[in-house]
Design a protein around this motif. Structure first.
Motif, PDB file in Angstrom:
ATOM      1  N   ILE A 134       0.847  -1.189   0.000  1.00 51.33           N
ATOM      2  CA  ILE A 134       0.000   0.000   0.000  1.00 51.33           C
ATOM      3  C   ILE A 134       0.884   1.241   0.000  1.00 51.33           C
ATOM      4  N   ASP A 135       0.514   2.206  -0.805  1.00 58.38           N
ATOM      5  CA  ASP A 135       1.200   3.494  -0.845  1.00 58.38           C
ATOM      6  C   ASP A 135       0.191   4.571  -0.458  1.00 58.38           C
ATOM      7  N   ILE A 136       0.571   5.422   0.472  1.00 53.19           N
ATOM      8  CA  ILE A 136      -0.268   6.563   0.826  1.00 53.19           C
ATOM      9  C   ILE A 136       0.493   7.804   0.401  1.00 53.19           C
ATOM     10  N   LEU A 137      -0.120   8.557  -0.514  1.00 53.30           N
ATOM     11  CA  LEU A 137       0.523   9.737  -1.076  1.00 53.30           C
ATOM     12  C   LEU A 137      -0.204  10.999  -0.660  1.00 53.30           C
ATOM     13  N   ALA A 138       0.538  12.069  -0.562  1.00 53.77           N
ATOM     14  CA  ALA A 138      -0.047  13.396  -0.366  1.00 53.77           C
ATOM     15  C   ALA A 138       0.107  14.148  -1.685  1.00 53.77           C
ATOM     16  N   THR A 139      -0.952  14.791  -2.104  1.00 53.66           N
ATOM     17  CA  THR A 139      -0.909  15.576  -3.332  1.00 53.66           C
ATOM     18  C   THR A 139      -1.168  17.033  -2.969  1.00 53.66           C
TER      19      THR A 139
ATOM     20  N   GLY B 115       4.026   0.535   2.656  1.00 52.25           N
ATOM     21  CA  GLY B 115       4.101  -0.649   3.495  1.00 52.25           C
ATOM     22  C   GLY B 115       3.140  -1.723   3.043  1.00 52.25           C
ATOM     23  N   LEU B 116       2.663  -2.500   3.997  1.00 51.01           N
ATOM     24  CA  LEU B 116       1.758  -3.614   3.721  1.00 51.01           C
ATOM     25  C   LEU B 116       0.478  -3.415   4.516  1.00 51.01           C
ATOM     26  N   LEU B 117      -0.631  -3.671   3.867  1.00 55.04           N
ATOM     27  CA  LEU B 117      -1.946  -3.459   4.455  1.00 55.04           C
ATOM     28  C   LEU B 117      -2.245  -4.511   5.513  1.00 55.04           C
ATOM     29  N   ASP B 118      -2.738  -4.073   6.667  1.00 53.53           N
ATOM     30  CA  ASP B 118      -3.240  -4.984   7.702  1.00 53.53           C
ATOM     31  C   ASP B 118      -4.757  -5.107   7.592  1.00 53.53           C
TER      32      ASP B 118
ATOM     33  N   ALA C  24      -1.890  -0.296   8.613  1.00 59.53           N
ATOM     34  CA  ALA C  24      -0.814  -0.881   7.810  1.00 59.53           C
ATOM     35  C   ALA C  24       0.473  -0.832   8.615  1.00 59.53           C
ATOM     36  N   ARG C  25       1.424  -1.663   8.208  1.00 60.12           N
ATOM     37  CA  ARG C  25       2.759  -1.664   8.815  1.00 60.12           C
ATOM     38  C   ARG C  25       3.782  -1.453   7.711  1.00 60.12           C
ATOM     39  N   ASP C  26       4.922  -0.930   8.103  1.00 62.91           N
ATOM     40  CA  ASP C  26       5.957  -0.734   7.103  1.00 62.91           C
ATOM     41  C   ASP C  26       6.485  -2.094   6.635  1.00 62.91           C
TER      42      ASP C  26
END
Length: 172
Positions: A11-16, A33-36, A53-55
């Motif tokens: 999973i990637d969480i981006l700020a735009t 990271g990886l989705l929990d 999520a965790r890294d």
């Protein structure tokens, strides 16, 4: 996409950020990271999504290691064998050439994360997972040359003087 988001997927969480004056839009990673788990509240009053999520250390928690007995091997070789036993691809790991010799190593049913942590804590190495998921194990002397040079530069930039007239020897 709620149904397609399953645990342990990357999973990637981006700020735009958009600048209204220049119309320049830029994005940067807040988290990779990886989705929990994920929960969605679709009610019109809420419309929220909660993500846990965790890294990338998570993938090392989930992998158990079993190796044969290793005797009189350097740390780099022991880690290479250990990563191979945990099915970590060569392009997903980077280990400094560490020449310290380990008299004896054997792992049976240990989580890979615990093995790496044991090496790091016991010998002063450093480890981390990069943003693109590559595990790095750094030698205890990583960057010591730059730190030594910086210390020398600071020392050589100090101004001092000594004058023998300031020294007093008194004999009685």
């Amino acid at each position: 996409h709620h149904g397609a988001l399953l645990p342990n997927l990357p999973i990637d969480i981006l700020a735009t950020i958009a600048d209204a004056d220049t119309s320049i839009v830029s994005s940067y990673y807040l988290f990779r990271g990886l989705l929990d788990s994920i929960s969605v509240n679709p009610s019109p009053a809420e419309r929220t999504v909660s993500v846990k999520a965790r890294d990338y250390w998570k993938k090392f928690q989930l992998r158990d290691v079993a190796t044969s007995i290793m005797i009189e091997m350097n740390v780099g070789s022991v880690l290479a064998v250990t990563f191979d036993a945990a099915s970590i691809a060569a392009d997903a790991r980077s280990v400094d050439p560490i020449s310290d010799i380990i008299p004896f190593a054997w792992f049976r049913g240990n989580a890979l994360q615990n093995v790496i942590t044991e090496f790091v804590a016991g010998a002063g190495y450093a480890s981390y997972v990069t943003a693109n998921g590559v595990v790095r194990v750094r030698d205890r002397y990583f960057d010591v040359g730059n730190r030594t040079a910086a210390s020398y530069d600071l020392f050589s930039a100090m101004e001092w003087s000594i004058d023998d007239s300031a020294l007093v020897n008194a004999m009685k």
